[in-house]
Design an enzyme around this catalytic site. Structure first.
Site, PDB file in Angstrom:
ATOM      1  CB  THR A   1      -0.913  -0.001   1.239  1.00  0.00           C
ATOM      2  OG1 THR A   1      -1.738  -1.153   1.171  1.00  0.00           O
ATOM      3  CG2 THR A   1      -1.778   1.252   1.277  1.00  0.00           C
TER       4      THR A   1
ATOM      5  CB  CYS B   1      25.883   4.700   5.616  1.00  0.00           C
ATOM      6  SG  CYS B   1      24.515   5.736   5.233  1.00  0.00           S
TER       7      CYS B   1
END
Lengths: 400, 379
Positions: B236, B322
């Protein structure tokens, strides 16, 4: 020095004898509307072409917008200078240096102003010689140049251009009257509208809506398609006609195989009536011969029988692939393939007659009276005006 | 607070948060629901996609909304690898890619793919000739980033794109996470088949992003299900996130047009200041992106500098966020051939359109003070 003009060359309207003014005025109007966000520019129209005076605006977005305006054969950015040999030479040199990845060139001078002291041929050599002596690395190639510099010495001024950008051709939208387009939401009808516009026709649209069998999404799809068409002309008025009652009645009354034909006839009757009310003189459909059951020769004959209005069928001899190609080019395809039911697919029998007989259709219809439902549908129609701006709801604008 | 770690993440614009809130409240229908309320949500989704495609100058069906950079890079690389493995199993990338590219490639190596990790020069730039030379009959994908996240070096994407065009059987993916909104990149007719953009690097929200997928590019989707996003990404739609992303993109591109000069000015000022501080080596090449500046202070542990500046409310980073949890030197700087000393002591300042000259001045003064204090202790 910089490119300060865009030359807009007229398409076949240049051939239109005494009516020419109608066409040029319409084109001027369409160009001005399309470019209204460019506050600084000025548009000057002359007998055989139009000039967009840039006043410092970037020509590229303006050219992109003009490329879709019908009635334009070609466009060029231009430098305008006085009819002075030295100034012309300077400008030609500038234009050459501005061009990227160019090694060979050709000068093509055209002397309209016969008071200009040097003839066209001779002036080619003068300018070419000047460029060769002021630069290194460039050579002349009259057969296959990387760039061809056009020098047009007109009475009022000289224009130097280097590139011709192809326009959309056709006639200015609005110069050939107005048509009522039967817009379904499929692939074909928007393309038919686009092609009618190409011949200068202004569009109003009619859409048959059958709630609850068809959804708001199907209606929205039609609005979105109309919005794509506004790109080629002015705003588009859409008449959304509630069709459920009529469809239900046909479904009840008419033998299964013939219900589709009768439904199409009702659509034509309603379309003709609305066209009459709006002062529109023709209908336009996306029919293509043999594509589906309602578009066989027999079907068209049976359906066409209810109206005397000219029906423009721009796609009549086109293949589906050709139609899809245009649909993609006008950015309608992605909208058209959204998978919502439209009124034509809801009540369609599994095997409609591909060769309905007109006399039989007339006979079946004659047992019933549809006039009341037709009038009610027309009375209850919803009319929406689609412009490029208003199709996006305000609340969405704030969000995005 | 002076925030100079914009390549790690950015402050979301308040307009973006407003949009997220409003859409969450008013348009919580499922765009796939067939009722009117679902239709409203779907229409908003379509408008968002139209707006995004206008801003990126691509077509509507070429945009797939994702959860961010890592998903975008994974979708592109694994998607091509799995869908086209019958054509070949060779992938070309560089040694300085983001972990979401490098680790994806390494994972593919474990299941039989062959990956070429191209080296970079001392400026952190891949050579176009190397790319071309690495292409074999087996090559199905080239994945090269536009702007490097640690160093700010800009890769020759346009030139690699023209090479990719000459090899119609392979695909070209660009990780544009650090470059988007700062360094323009044309997608249409560029030879680029896929391009990753992340929301939170451009003042959008975490968990938002998009992947450009050129028409007719076949991918094996990471997520199967209800065929949302043209089947490329089921699930969705995160409508509030999507609409807020599109708004962030618009605002960022507007800033790129109006404030690009300002960013260049800030970068100049920053370089000038750093050059006056003794012991600093600037690692970012002068032709690098103007929003990232990487430098080293050999002999000083970068963590110590970060913490000392942090006490003053100034935030910069070591390498990239990261990979900063992994110890030791920056592999990216090492790949550029920089010495151990320099690679171990690298720091990164990354700017956004929200920074100003005052931020730069305060940062430089503070850095100078910090270094002096530390040298006293260490001396």
């Amino acid at each position: 020095m910089d490119y300060d003009h865009i030359i807009v060359r007229y398409g076949e309207l240049a051939l239109k004898g005494r009516n020419r003014k109608i066409f040029t005025n319409k084109l001027h109007e369409n160009v001005a509307r399309k470019l209204k966000d460019h506050a600084k520019i000025k548009i000057k129209k002359t007998r055989d072409r139009m000039y967009i005076i840039l006043n410092g605006e970037d020509p590229n977005p303006i050219i992109d917008k003009c490329k879709v305006i019908f009635g334009i054969q070609s466009l060029s950015v231009a430098i305008k200078v006085e009819n002075d040999p030295d100034k012309i030479k300077e400008s030609a040199l500038f234009a050459l240096r501005e061009a990227e990845k160019v090694k060979t060139f050709k000068i093509t001078a055209k002397r309209v102003d016969k008071n200009f002291p040097i003839g066209s041929q001779e002036f080619n050599h003068v300018v070419g010689g000047y460029i060769l002596s002021s630069t290194t690395g460039y050579t002349v190639d009259v057969h296959n140049p990387d760039i061809e510099l056009h020098i047009e010495i007109r009475n009022e001024a000289t224009y130097i251009t280097s590139k011709r950008i192809l326009g959309a051709g056709g006639l200015p939208v609005g110069s050939s009257g107005k048509t009522l387009l039967l817009l379904s939401g499929g692939i074909d009808s928007p393309v038919a509208g686009y092609l009618a516009m190409k011949r200068g026709v202004q569009i109003e649209a009619i859409h048959f809506h059958s709630p609850p069998y068809t959804s708001d999404r199907a209606k929205q799809k039609v609005f979105d398609l109309a919005e794509k068409l506004t790109n080629y002309g002015d705003k588009i008025k859409i008449h959304v006609v509630p069709f459920t009652k009529l469809q239900q009645k046909i479904h009840r009354d008419i033998p299964y195989g013939y219900s589709m034909t009768v439904m199409r006839r009702m659509m034509m009757k309603i379309s003709e009536q609305i066209a009459r009310n709006e002062g529109i003189l023709s209908l336009t459909t996306g029919e293509s011969l043999g594509q589906v059951a309602s578009q066989t020769m027999e079907s068209m004959h049976a359906i066409n029988e209810v109206t005397n209005y000219p029906i423009i069928r721009p796609l009549i001899t086109m293949d589906k692939t050709e139609i899809m190609h245009i649909s993609e080019n006008i950015n309608a395809y992605e909208i058209s393939i959204r998978p919502y039911e439209d009124c034509c697919t809801v009540f369609v029998p599994a095997s409609p007659k591909t060769k309905p007989k007109t006399d039989k259709v007339v006979y079946f219809e004659s047992n019933y009276d549809y006039q009341e439902e037709i009038e009610e549908a027309i009375k209850n129609k919803e009319t929406v005006e689609i412009t490029q701006e208003n199709n996006m709801e305000n609340e969405f604008i704030d969000l995005l | 607070m002076i925030y100079l770690d914009n390549s790690a993440t950015t402050r979301p614009y308040s307009e973006v948060i407003d949009t997220f809130k409003q859409v969450s409240e008013k348009f919580y229908g499922n765009p796939s629901s067939i009722h009117r309320f679902g239709n409203e949500a779907e229409r908003l989704l379509i408008k968002a996609k139209q707006q995004a495609s206008n801003l990126l100058e691509v077509s509507e069906n070429e945009i797939v909304f994702t959860s961010g950079g890592t998903e975008g890079n994974n979708t592109a690389i694994k998607g091509i690898a799995f869908a086209h493995q019958n054509r070949g199993k060779h992938i070309i990338t560089s040694q300085i890619e983001h972990p979401s590219v490098l680790e994806t490639c390494k994972a593919l190596e474990n299941i039989g793919y062959i990956v070429t990790y191209l080296p970079v020069n001392s400026h952190g730039v891949v050579s176009v000739e190397d790319v071309e030379a690495a292409i074999t009959k087996e090559t199905i994908l080239i994945s090269i980033m536009h702007v490097n996240n640690e160093l700010g070096s800009i890769q020759p994407i346009e030139a690699i794109g023209s090479i990719a065009k000459k090899h119609p059987k392979l695909f070209f993916h660009v990780d544009h996470v650090q470059g988007f909104g700062k360094i323009p990149l044309k997608l249409q007719d560029s030879g680029i088949d896929m391009c990753t953009v992340s929301g939170h690097k451009i003042n959008g929200l975490k968990g938002t992003g998009l992947l450009y997928i050129k028409k007719k590019t076949k991918l094996f989707p990471l997520l199967h299900g209800g065929n949302q996003e043209i089947g490329y990404r089921s699930g969705t739609e995160n409508l509030a996130g999507i609409v807020s992303l599109v708004k962030a993109i618009r605002l960022n591109l507007e800033k790129q047009n109006s404030d690009c000069e300002k960013l260049i000015q800030l970068n100049k000022e920053l370089r000038k200041c750093l050059e006056t501080i003794k012991g600093i080596v600037i690692n970012t090449p002068t032709n690098g992106a103007h929003h990232i500046l990487n430098f080293s202070i050999p002999g000083y542990k970068p963590e110590v500098i970060i913490h000392a500046l942090g006490e003053k409310g100034i935030y910069i980073s070591t390498k990239s966020a990261c990979s900063s949890k992994q110890p030791d030197k920056s592999t990216i700087l090492a790949a550029c051939g920089l010495s151990d000393e320099v690679s171990k002591s690298a720091l990164r300042v990354s700017l956004s359109f929200e920074n100003n000259l005052d931020d730069i001045d305060k940062f430089c003064t503070s850095l100078d003070t910090v270094i002096k204090q530390l040298s006293e202790v260490m001396g």
